[in-house]
Design a protein around this motif. Structure first.
Motif, mmCIF file in Angstrom:
data_model
loop_
_atom_site.group_PDB
_atom_site.id
_atom_site.type_symbol
_atom_site.label_atom_id
_atom_site.label_comp_id
_atom_site.label_asym_id
_atom_site.label_seq_id
_atom_site.Cartn_x
_atom_site.Cartn_y
_atom_site.Cartn_z
ATOM 1 N N UNK A 1 38.288 33.929 27.058
ATOM 2 C CA UNK A 1 39.240 32.920 27.519
ATOM 3 C C UNK A 1 38.678 32.157 28.715
ATOM 4 N N UNK A 2 38.134 32.882 29.689
ATOM 5 C CA UNK A 2 37.550 32.249 30.874
ATOM 6 C C UNK A 2 36.393 31.331 30.521
ATOM 7 N N UNK A 3 35.536 31.794 29.629
ATOM 8 C CA UNK A 3 34.393 30.982 29.207
ATOM 9 C C UNK A 3 34.852 29.738 28.467
ATOM 10 N N UNK A 4 35.816 29.891 27.574
ATOM 11 C CA UNK A 4 36.326 28.740 26.815
ATOM 12 C C UNK A 4 36.950 27.711 27.753
ATOM 13 N N UNK A 5 37.676 28.172 28.750
ATOM 14 C CA UNK A 5 38.282 27.240 29.713
ATOM 15 C C UNK A 5 37.203 26.518 30.512
ATOM 16 N N UNK B 1 38.154 25.553 38.324
ATOM 17 C CA UNK B 1 38.063 26.981 38.639
ATOM 18 C C UNK B 1 39.345 27.513 39.282
ATOM 19 N N UNK B 2 40.000 26.727 40.120
ATOM 20 C CA UNK B 2 41.243 27.159 40.755
ATOM 21 C C UNK B 2 42.362 27.336 39.728
ATOM 22 N N UNK B 3 42.382 26.477 38.718
ATOM 23 C CA UNK B 3 43.376 26.602 37.643
ATOM 24 C C UNK B 3 43.087 27.870 36.839
ATOM 25 N N UNK B 4 41.809 28.096 36.540
ATOM 26 C CA UNK B 4 41.433 29.319 35.825
ATOM 27 C C UNK B 4 41.838 30.551 36.618
ATOM 28 N N UNK C 1 43.851 36.107 39.228
ATOM 29 C CA UNK C 1 42.946 36.691 40.216
ATOM 30 C C UNK C 1 43.331 36.278 41.634
ATOM 31 N N UNK C 2 43.154 37.195 42.571
ATOM 32 C CA UNK C 2 43.445 36.893 43.971
ATOM 33 C C UNK C 2 42.315 36.074 44.600
ATOM 34 N N UNK D 1 37.130 35.305 39.495
ATOM 35 C CA UNK D 1 37.235 34.391 38.355
ATOM 36 C C UNK D 1 35.853 33.925 37.920
ATOM 37 N N UNK D 2 34.985 33.646 38.869
ATOM 38 C CA UNK D 2 33.646 33.156 38.550
ATOM 39 C C UNK D 2 32.871 34.157 37.706
ATOM 40 N N UNK D 3 33.159 35.437 37.848
ATOM 41 C CA UNK D 3 32.471 36.467 37.051
ATOM 42 C C UNK D 3 32.863 36.426 35.581
#
Length: 83
Positions: free
Chosen positions: A31-35, A42-45, A51-52, A57-59
């Motif tokens: 999901x993260x990769x697709x987004x 990145x803030x929306x993701x 995530x806090x 999220x970057x990981x």
């Protein structure tokens, strides 16, 4: 649905299909990769994944070298068309 319930569903379908490599947490990475590939900020993701910290999220982002090159080339083209 609880995390345990989701794991139970995955376990059932893994056993039924014979594909033993699918896990719920892999869906988060997919999901993260697709987004990221769709250009989601990145803030929306971070908010969508709950995530806090943005570092977490970057990981989750696993971009292919082809995608990275395409984005770089597109940014370079945009930069050159401005001048």
């Amino acid at each position: 649905m609880t995390p345990a319930g989701l794991r139970t569903i995955f376990r059932y379908h893994r056993l039924k299909s014979g594909v033993l490599a699918g896990h719920p947490h892999a869906l988060r990475h997919t999901f993260g990769t697709a987004m990221a590939e769709a250009g989601v900020d990145l803030a929306v993701m971070q908010a969508l994944l709950g995530h806090a910290h943005v570092d977490t999220t970057a990981r989750y982002i696993h971009l292919t070298p082809t995608h990275v090159k395409a984005e770089f080339d597109a940014a370079r083209t945009r930069l050159h068309t401005r001048t």
